[in-house]
Design a protein around this motif. Structure first.
Motif, PDB file in Angstrom:
ATOM      1  N   GLU A 102       0.803  -1.310   0.124  1.00 60.62           N
ATOM      2  CA  GLU A 102       0.070   0.257  -0.258  1.00 60.62           C
ATOM      3  C   GLU A 102       1.330   0.873   0.037  1.00 60.62           C
ATOM      4  O   GLU A 102       1.557   1.436   1.025  1.00 60.62           O
ATOM      5  CB  GLU A 102      -1.068   0.225   1.357  1.00 60.62           C
ATOM      6  N   LEU A 103       1.116   1.954  -1.235  1.00 63.19           N
ATOM      7  CA  LEU A 103       1.471   3.033  -1.139  1.00 63.19           C
ATOM      8  C   LEU A 103       0.872   4.462  -1.321  1.00 63.19           C
ATOM      9  O   LEU A 103       0.070   4.356  -1.858  1.00 63.19           O
ATOM     10  CB  LEU A 103       2.980   3.015  -2.835  1.00 63.19           C
ATOM     11  N   THR A 104       1.307   5.998  -1.297  1.00 62.08           N
ATOM     12  CA  THR A 104       0.872   6.777  -1.286  1.00 62.08           C
ATOM     13  C   THR A 104       1.524   7.176  -3.090  1.00 62.08           C
ATOM     14  O   THR A 104       2.446   6.269  -3.142  1.00 62.08           O
ATOM     15  CB  THR A 104       1.362   8.056  -0.723  1.00 62.08           C
ATOM     16  N   LEU A 105       1.542   8.188  -3.789  1.00 63.54           N
ATOM     17  CA  LEU A 105       1.472   8.651  -4.881  1.00 63.54           C
ATOM     18  C   LEU A 105       3.249   9.097  -4.929  1.00 63.54           C
ATOM     19  O   LEU A 105       3.800   8.216  -5.978  1.00 63.54           O
ATOM     20  CB  LEU A 105       1.056   9.795  -5.574  1.00 63.54           C
ATOM     21  N   ILE A 106       3.262   9.151  -3.893  1.00 58.89           N
ATOM     22  CA  ILE A 106       4.934  10.290  -3.914  1.00 58.89           C
ATOM     23  C   ILE A 106       5.880   8.879  -3.561  1.00 58.89           C
ATOM     24  O   ILE A 106       6.753   8.509  -4.354  1.00 58.89           O
ATOM     25  CB  ILE A 106       5.535  10.851  -2.822  1.00 58.89           C
ATOM     26  N   GLN A 107       5.520   7.789  -2.887  1.00 54.42           N
ATOM     27  CA  GLN A 107       6.698   6.433  -3.086  1.00 54.42           C
ATOM     28  C   GLN A 107       5.998   6.157  -3.758  1.00 54.42           C
ATOM     29  O   GLN A 107       7.316   5.048  -4.097  1.00 54.42           O
ATOM     30  CB  GLN A 107       5.515   5.828  -1.354  1.00 54.42           C
ATOM     31  N   ALA A 108       5.312   5.402  -4.609  1.00 52.69           N
ATOM     32  CA  ALA A 108       5.120   4.800  -6.135  1.00 52.69           C
ATOM     33  C   ALA A 108       5.994   5.375  -7.156  1.00 52.69           C
ATOM     34  O   ALA A 108       6.783   4.741  -7.255  1.00 52.69           O
ATOM     35  CB  ALA A 108       3.926   4.878  -6.491  1.00 52.69           C
ATOM     36  N   ILE A 109       6.185   6.693  -6.874  1.00 49.26           N
ATOM     37  CA  ILE A 109       7.260   7.828  -7.711  1.00 49.26           C
ATOM     38  C   ILE A 109       8.341   7.344  -7.514  1.00 49.26           C
ATOM     39  O   ILE A 109       9.307   7.124  -7.928  1.00 49.26           O
ATOM     40  CB  ILE A 109       6.989   9.068  -7.598  1.00 49.26           C
ATOM     41  N   ASN A 110       8.668   7.085  -5.810  1.00 51.44           N
ATOM     42  CA  ASN A 110       9.769   6.617  -5.328  1.00 51.44           C
ATOM     43  C   ASN A 110      10.242   5.547  -5.800  1.00 51.44           C
ATOM     44  O   ASN A 110      11.458   5.415  -6.872  1.00 51.44           O
ATOM     45  CB  ASN A 110      10.216   6.898  -4.272  1.00 51.44           C
ATOM     46  N   ALA A 111       9.243   4.583  -5.811  1.00 51.78           N
ATOM     47  CA  ALA A 111       9.685   3.200  -6.444  1.00 51.78           C
ATOM     48  C   ALA A 111       9.516   2.695  -7.500  1.00 51.78           C
ATOM     49  O   ALA A 111      10.880   1.989  -8.312  1.00 51.78           O
ATOM     50  CB  ALA A 111       8.537   2.204  -6.051  1.00 51.78           C
ATOM     51  N   GLY A 112       9.366   3.696  -8.331  1.00 47.87           N
ATOM     52  CA  GLY A 112       9.563   3.584  -9.959  1.00 47.87           C
ATOM     53  C   GLY A 112      10.892   4.145 -10.554  1.00 47.87           C
ATOM     54  O   GLY A 112      10.923   3.113 -11.217  1.00 47.87           O
ATOM     55  N   LEU A 113      11.240   5.313  -9.575  1.00 50.05           N
ATOM     56  CA  LEU A 113      12.596   4.903 -10.029  1.00 50.05           C
ATOM     57  C   LEU A 113      13.655   4.373  -9.840  1.00 50.05           C
ATOM     58  O   LEU A 113      15.353   4.649 -10.159  1.00 50.05           O
ATOM     59  CB  LEU A 113      12.861   6.605  -8.979  1.00 50.05           C
ATOM     60  N   ARG A 114      13.429   3.364  -8.640  1.00 47.32           N
ATOM     61  CA  ARG A 114      14.540   2.793  -7.859  1.00 47.32           C
ATOM     62  C   ARG A 114      14.583   1.692  -9.195  1.00 47.32           C
ATOM     63  O   ARG A 114      15.088   1.018  -9.360  1.00 47.32           O
ATOM     64  CB  ARG A 114      13.932   2.432  -6.646  1.00 47.32           C
ATOM     65  N   GLU A 115      13.170   1.224  -9.151  1.00 48.54           N
ATOM     66  CA  GLU A 115      13.239  -0.405 -10.127  1.00 48.54           C
ATOM     67  C   GLU A 115      14.199   0.618 -11.149  1.00 48.54           C
ATOM     68  O   GLU A 115      15.001  -0.068 -12.176  1.00 48.54           O
ATOM     69  CB  GLU A 115      11.245   0.007 -10.352  1.00 48.54           C
ATOM     70  N   ALA A 116      13.579   1.365 -12.296  1.00 51.83           N
ATOM     71  CA  ALA A 116      14.143   2.286 -12.715  1.00 51.83           C
ATOM     72  C   ALA A 116      15.733   2.069 -12.965  1.00 51.83           C
ATOM     73  O   ALA A 116      16.623   1.622 -13.946  1.00 51.83           O
ATOM     74  CB  ALA A 116      13.433   3.124 -13.844  1.00 51.83           C
ATOM     75  N   MET A 117      16.449   2.450 -12.446  1.00 52.01           N
ATOM     76  CA  MET A 117      17.503   2.566 -11.901  1.00 52.01           C
ATOM     77  C   MET A 117      18.126   1.400 -11.357  1.00 52.01           C
ATOM     78  O   MET A 117      19.510   1.609 -12.190  1.00 52.01           O
ATOM     79  CB  MET A 117      17.889   3.522 -10.651  1.00 52.01           C
ATOM     80  N   ARG A 118      17.244   0.823 -11.114  1.00 48.31           N
ATOM     81  CA  ARG A 118      18.098  -0.950 -10.890  1.00 48.31           C
ATOM     82  C   ARG A 118      18.780  -1.456 -12.143  1.00 48.31           C
ATOM     83  O   ARG A 118      19.060  -2.771 -12.295  1.00 48.31           O
ATOM     84  CB  ARG A 118      17.237  -1.723 -10.139  1.00 48.31           C
ATOM     85  N   ARG A 119      17.455  -1.279 -12.876  1.00 48.39           N
ATOM     86  CA  ARG A 119      16.862  -2.591 -14.658  1.00 48.39           C
ATOM     87  C   ARG A 119      18.560  -1.890 -15.608  1.00 48.39           C
ATOM     88  O   ARG A 119      18.684  -2.426 -16.073  1.00 48.39           O
ATOM     89  CB  ARG A 119      15.821  -2.631 -15.007  1.00 48.39           C
ATOM     90  N   ASP A 120      18.197  -0.117 -15.382  1.00 52.54           N
ATOM     91  CA  ASP A 120      18.959   0.147 -16.326  1.00 52.54           C
ATOM     92  C   ASP A 120      19.469   1.208 -15.966  1.00 52.54           C
ATOM     93  O   ASP A 120      19.613   2.658 -15.593  1.00 52.54           O
ATOM     94  CB  ASP A 120      17.964   0.862 -17.624  1.00 52.54           C
ATOM     95  N   GLU A 121      21.068   0.958 -16.616  1.00 48.83           N
ATOM     96  CA  GLU A 121      22.628   1.825 -15.338  1.00 48.83           C
ATOM     97  C   GLU A 121      22.478   3.536 -15.973  1.00 48.83           C
ATOM     98  O   GLU A 121      23.130   3.800 -15.878  1.00 48.83           O
ATOM     99  CB  GLU A 121      23.590   1.047 -15.583  1.00 48.83           C
ATOM    100  N   ARG A 122      22.082   3.153 -17.678  1.00 50.46           N
ATOM    101  CA  ARG A 122      22.067   4.362 -17.940  1.00 50.46           C
ATOM    102  C   ARG A 122      20.848   5.431 -17.415  1.00 50.46           C
ATOM    103  O   ARG A 122      20.874   6.945 -17.682  1.00 50.46           O
ATOM    104  CB  ARG A 122      21.100   4.199 -19.543  1.00 50.46           C
ATOM    105  N   VAL A 123      19.810   5.137 -16.207  1.00 55.19           N
ATOM    106  CA  VAL A 123      19.022   6.220 -15.954  1.00 55.19           C
ATOM    107  C   VAL A 123      19.896   7.216 -15.136  1.00 55.19           C
ATOM    108  O   VAL A 123      20.873   6.251 -13.757  1.00 55.19           O
ATOM    109  CB  VAL A 123      17.664   5.175 -15.346  1.00 55.19           C
ATOM    110  N   MET A 124      19.270   8.164 -15.103  1.00 54.72           N
ATOM    111  CA  MET A 124      21.025   9.055 -14.015  1.00 54.72           C
ATOM    112  C   MET A 124      19.166   9.871 -13.411  1.00 54.72           C
ATOM    113  O   MET A 124      18.103  10.505 -14.340  1.00 54.72           O
ATOM    114  CB  MET A 124      21.456   9.455 -14.156  1.00 54.72           C
ATOM    115  N   LEU A 125      19.485  11.080 -12.498  1.00 57.00           N
ATOM    116  CA  LEU A 125      18.734  11.858 -11.889  1.00 57.00           C
ATOM    117  C   LEU A 125      19.333  12.814 -11.831  1.00 57.00           C
ATOM    118  O   LEU A 125      20.739  13.263 -10.920  1.00 57.00           O
ATOM    119  CB  LEU A 125      17.899  11.173 -11.103  1.00 57.00           C
ATOM    120  N   LEU A 126      18.787  13.957 -11.994  1.00 62.90           N
ATOM    121  CA  LEU A 126      19.197  15.924 -12.032  1.00 62.90           C
ATOM    122  C   LEU A 126      18.294  16.161 -11.272  1.00 62.90           C
ATOM    123  O   LEU A 126      17.132  16.461 -11.827  1.00 62.90           O
ATOM    124  CB  LEU A 126      19.200  16.552 -13.390  1.00 62.90           C
TER     125      LEU A 126
END
Length: 328
Positions: free
Chosen positions: A5-29
């Motif tokens: 059970e997640l809030t929207l902001i937690q879901a966004i955080n989870a999505g970023l984490r999943e993407a960064m684990r899956r693809d090393e090209r993903v980076m945040l600025l």
């Protein structure tokens, strides 16, 4: 598939984490996204897991953030820049509309810009001036951009992962009012929600109500209220992707119900609702029982605290729009 059970902001955080684990090209600025975890904590914990080369605290310079992200994307990375509030993107607007949106056309396909610009937006958060804008039309009007706005945690994660996979630049608009408004089950695994597809979130047969972002909560309340008070069956559509929007789903619903109401937090004048109303008029005119109604914020800058709730459309104003088309 297990979930939490997640809030929207937690879901966004989870999505970023999943993407960064899956693809090393993903980076945040972005500003304060590293050590502070972002002003809304959307990036909390990501610096510790992925390091400062992939979670980059930038200077307070939106044009620089977006221009750097374009250079990274054109050279093989998958950057996800964060702009703290929608009105803060204006100093970088030229980078978005003149360069990010046009690089594929300008280079005849030699370069693309697979980046996702995360933008918290919308009002009714009791924030200062320039923290409550809902100007999604600027970007939906710009060829070359995909514009997305989730209204629930499940879509927040799934649409974000689809956006990061996309070869096109995506403006990812996150309704601040819904960041911690409620929770729903979000799968732990990697999954995507397709871009360009709306969702019928409530079935009905008398009138079609179309909305997106934070106004979706008001739309669903209005649908319940209209049914309880008047017996009207309201079909509610969450547009989800604002450009390109899902004409097929919207037209099919309006043809079936014969009436349409569009509700959004942005200004009414030249808002996205005007385009939807025009296209519905062009394609569904012989099936309409009433003119399309729009319910929007007033054509003035987003006001401060005491007038916020009066300014933006609520369930009561949306019910008035439904009443208008049902009694035409």
């Amino acid at each position: 598939m297990s979930g939490r059970e997640l809030t929207l902001i937690q879901a966004i955080n989870a999505g970023l984490r999943e993407a960064m684990r899956r693809d090393e090209r993903v980076m945040l600025l972005g500003e304060d996204i590293g050590k502070n975890g972002g002003v809304f904590r959307a990036t909390e914990g990501l610096l510790e897991e992925f390091g400062e080369d992939r979670v980059v605290d930038t200077p307070l310079a939106e044009s620089g953030i977006l221009g750097t992200s374009l250079g990274l994307a054109a050279n093989g990375m998958r950057p996800v820049p964060e702009i703290q509030f929608m009105a803060f993107i204006y100093p970088g607007f030229e980078q978005v509309v003149s360069h990010i949106a046009r690089i594929r056309m300008r280079s005849r396909g030699r370069y693309t810009a697979p980046l996702v610009v995360r933008v918290p937006y919308g009002g009714r958060n009791r924030a200062p001036e320039l923290h409550s804008d809902s100007t999604e039309t600027f970007f939906a009007h710009t060829p070359g951009l995909v514009v997305v706005s989730p209204s629930r945690p499940y879509d927040g994660k799934g649409l974000l992962l689809s956006a990061i996979e996309s070869e096109d630049p995506v403006i990812f608009l996150e309704p601040m009012r819904l960041y911690r408004a409620y929770r729903e089950e979000v799968p732990d695994d990697y999954y995507t929600v397709p871009l360009g597809r709306a969702e019928v979130v409530r079935a009905g047969h008398d009138v079609t109500l179309i909305s997106w972002g934070s106004t979706m909560r008001d739309a669903l309340k209005a649908a319940e209220q209209a049914e309880q008070e008047h017996g009207w069956s309201v079909e509610v559509i969450d547009l989800r992707t604002l450009s390109p929007w899902d004409e097929e789903t919207v037209f099919a619903s309006v043809i079936r119900t014969g009436r349409a109401v569009i509700a959004h937090e942005a200004f009414g004048h030249l808002g996205l609702g005007a385009e939807l109303a025009a296209r519905i008029g062009e394609e569904c005119i012989l099936d309409l029982e009433a003119p399309v109604a729009r319910v929007a914020s007033y054509d003035v800058p987003a006001p401060l605290f005491q007038l916020e709730d009066w300014y933006a459309p609520d369930a009561g104003r949306i019910v008035e729009g439904i009443h208008k088309v049902m009694t035409f």
